[in-house]
Write a protein that holds these residues in place. Structure first.
Motif, short mmCIF file in Angstrom:
data_model
loop_
_atom_site.label_atom_id
_atom_site.label_comp_id
_atom_site.label_asym_id
_atom_site.label_seq_id
_atom_site.Cartn_x
_atom_site.Cartn_y
_atom_site.Cartn_z
N SER A 216 -2.08 2.43 -15.98
CA SER A 216 -1.44 1.14 -15.95
C SER A 216 -0.42 1.39 -14.77
O SER A 216 -0.14 0.36 -13.74
N ALA A 217 0.45 2.55 -14.69
CA ALA A 217 1.61 2.56 -13.85
C ALA A 217 0.74 2.45 -12.45
O ALA A 217 1.49 1.97 -11.29
N LEU A 218 -0.62 3.16 -12.29
CA LEU A 218 -1.15 3.23 -10.81
C LEU A 218 -1.47 1.68 -10.46
O LEU A 218 -1.38 1.43 -9.28
N PHE A 219 -2.02 1.20 -11.32
CA PHE A 219 -2.51 -0.24 -11.07
C PHE A 219 -1.19 -1.31 -10.61
O PHE A 219 -1.30 -1.96 -9.83
N ARG A 220 -0.01 -0.69 -11.41
CA ARG A 220 0.98 -1.71 -11.21
C ARG A 220 1.72 -1.20 -9.92
O ARG A 220 2.11 -2.15 -9.14
N ASP A 221 1.52 -0.04 -9.36
CA ASP A 221 2.39 0.46 -8.28
C ASP A 221 1.33 0.10 -6.96
O ASP A 221 1.87 -0.54 -5.92
N VAL A 222 0.24 0.73 -7.14
CA VAL A 222 -0.69 0.53 -5.89
C VAL A 222 -1.87 -0.41 -6.33
O VAL A 222 -3.00 -0.37 -5.42
N GLY A 223 -1.81 -1.25 -7.07
CA GLY A 223 -2.89 -2.03 -7.53
C GLY A 223 -3.49 -2.98 -6.24
O GLY A 223 -4.52 -3.34 -6.06
N GLY A 224 -2.51 -3.50 -5.57
CA GLY A 224 -2.86 -4.29 -4.49
C GLY A 224 -3.81 -3.59 -3.39
O GLY A 224 -4.71 -4.14 -2.71
N VAL B 227 -8.67 -2.09 -0.72
CA VAL B 227 -9.63 -1.16 -0.47
C VAL B 227 -11.25 -1.64 -1.06
O VAL B 227 -12.29 -1.67 -0.62
N ALA B 228 -11.12 -2.06 -2.58
CA ALA B 228 -12.49 -2.50 -3.18
C ALA B 228 -13.03 -3.91 -2.43
O ALA B 228 -14.27 -3.75 -2.11
N LEU B 229 -11.99 -4.73 -1.88
CA LEU B 229 -12.81 -5.92 -1.42
C LEU B 229 -13.33 -5.44 0.07
O LEU B 229 -14.34 -6.02 0.65
#
Length: 407
Positions: free
Chosen positions: A132-140, A145-147
């Motif tokens: 959760s923290a990872l997605f919150r900090d570097v989710g963008g 990268v995924a896109l």
């Protein structure tokens, strides 16, 4: 319509790519969350084992060594959200709250005489929620990268679909641009895959179809052109029969016209089947002698009117049936236009077979028929890859034939 294969292939590759990306993303998320839960559960399990061992040795409940885990000795002491889960009969649970804490509950029964003592281990796993923290900090960044990877995969799918379908599109373009008289040579026929096999078989099939259509067209044209003259002559003679009896010459002309029609029909059918007649090595002198013997038996020429200058054996490449039709027609024309008293000379020199006959100038009215049948004779020669030429004069007529010689 012809680009639908490429579009369909691109849609299939793109859909498969996006599906794989979504599946692996979902699988990665599941593995991450399961790993977090297994980590917290393993901490609770280890702490429960330590408390059980300490209680067995000293008879008291020790304070957990991990500051994230607390021991509750009664249900009333538990937080309300956790108490509701215990009241529902659950001994192990993962409880999320809107206020922030993320609890993991584990019930522990300690042996204490006749009635086991129950305590509750409760861990607040907020510091351990790395996903959760990872997605919150570097989710963008992860989404970008995924896109980007999906866009790259779609580009590769587009290029791959163009590369795979391009040979089929080129083949379709070449097929659309074909005309009946154009030689068929598809660029993909040398490929060593299914497209090459398709191009080769398609070219052969279209060539056979064009050949059949050309032979049908030629047959229809020749029927109307070659049969018109003898039919017109016969119709005129029969028209005169209404006013006077037919003379012997008229009957002879009718019989000659019938023979001409029968011969023409034989030639037309032979040419229509020419593609299916095999080529062989044959003795052309034998064909000439056979045709001459038939004419001599019929009394067509008088003795001494025939001159032969032919080798003992004249080997050529062709079809015996077509060669006989060619020789019979040439000799028949010489007899008809030259008359029974004409002199016939057959000679072979320098690869050319010459058939010449004298023409009586008094028969000028019949020499106009020399042109009749020349088209058929040329078609017979062309079907066997021979050459033929016609040389008409006032007192002589000659046909030069250049047969195909064996290698």
């Amino acid at each position: 319509m012809f680009s639908s294969i490429r579009h369909g292939l691109f849609a299939a590759l793109a859909g498969f790519t996006v599906l794989i990306c979504l599946c692996y993303t979902g699988l990665a998320l599941v593995i991450s969350y399961v790993t977090e839960d297994m980590l917290v559960d393993r901490l609770l399990q280890r702490e429960a084992a330590a408390i059980s061992a300490h209680f067995h040795l000293r008879g008291e409940v020790k304070t957990p060594g991990d500051e994230l885990i607390r021991v509750y000795r009664s249900v009333a002491a538990l937080p309300p959200v956790v108490r509701a889960q215990v009241a529902a009969g659950r001994e192990r649970a993962e409880i999320s709250t809107d206020s922030g804490p993320h609890y993991h509950l584990r019930t522990l029964d300690l042996p204490a005489g006749s009635a086991p003592r129950r305590v509750y281990l409760l861990a607040d796993a907020r510091p351990l929620l790395v996903v959760s923290a990872l997605f919150r900090d570097v989710g963008g960044v992860l989404v970008s990268v995924a896109l980007g990877l999906i866009a790259l995969a779609l580009l590769l799918a587009y290029l791959l679909s163009r590369r795979l379908v391009a040979p089929l599109q080129v083949l379709a373009k070449e097929v659309r641009g074909l005309s009946r008289d154009q030689p068929i040579a598809f660029s993909a026929r040398h490929r060593r895959d299914e497209i090459g096999f398709l191009a080769d078989r398609l070219g052969s099939t279209i060539a056979e179809l064009h050949s059949s259509l050309n032979r049908e067209h030629a047959f229809t044209r020749d029927v109307g052109h070659e049969l018109r003259t003898p039919l017109t002559v016969m119709n005129n003679i029969l028209g005169q029969a209404e006013s006077r009896p037919l003379a012997a010459q008229d009957v002879a002309q009718l019989l000659s016209g019938l023979d001409d029609i029968a011969t023409t029909v034989d030639v037309l059918f032979a040419l229509a089947r020419a593609e299916h007649i095999a080529e062989e090595t044959l003795d052309l002198r034998g064909c000439i002698e056979e045709s001459l013997l038939r004419l001599l038996d019929d009394g067509a020429w008088e003795e001494g009117c025939l001159e032969l200058q032919l080798p003992d054996h004249l080997a050529v490449r062709g079809n015996r049936h077509l060669a006989m039709l060619l020789i019979n027609n040439c000799l028949g024309n010489a007899l008809f236009h030259g008359g029974a008293g004409s002199r016939l000379r057959l000679a072979f020199a320098d690869g050319v077979l010459s058939l010449g006959n004298t023409v009586d100038p008094a028969r000028a009215g019949t020499t106009q028929g020399f042109l009749h049948g020349q088209n058929l004779l040329r078609r017979i020669a062309t079907a066997m890859r021979w050459e033929i030429g016609f040389h008409a004069g006032a007192t002589a007529y000659r046909v030069d034939i250049v047969p195909l010689r064996p290698h």
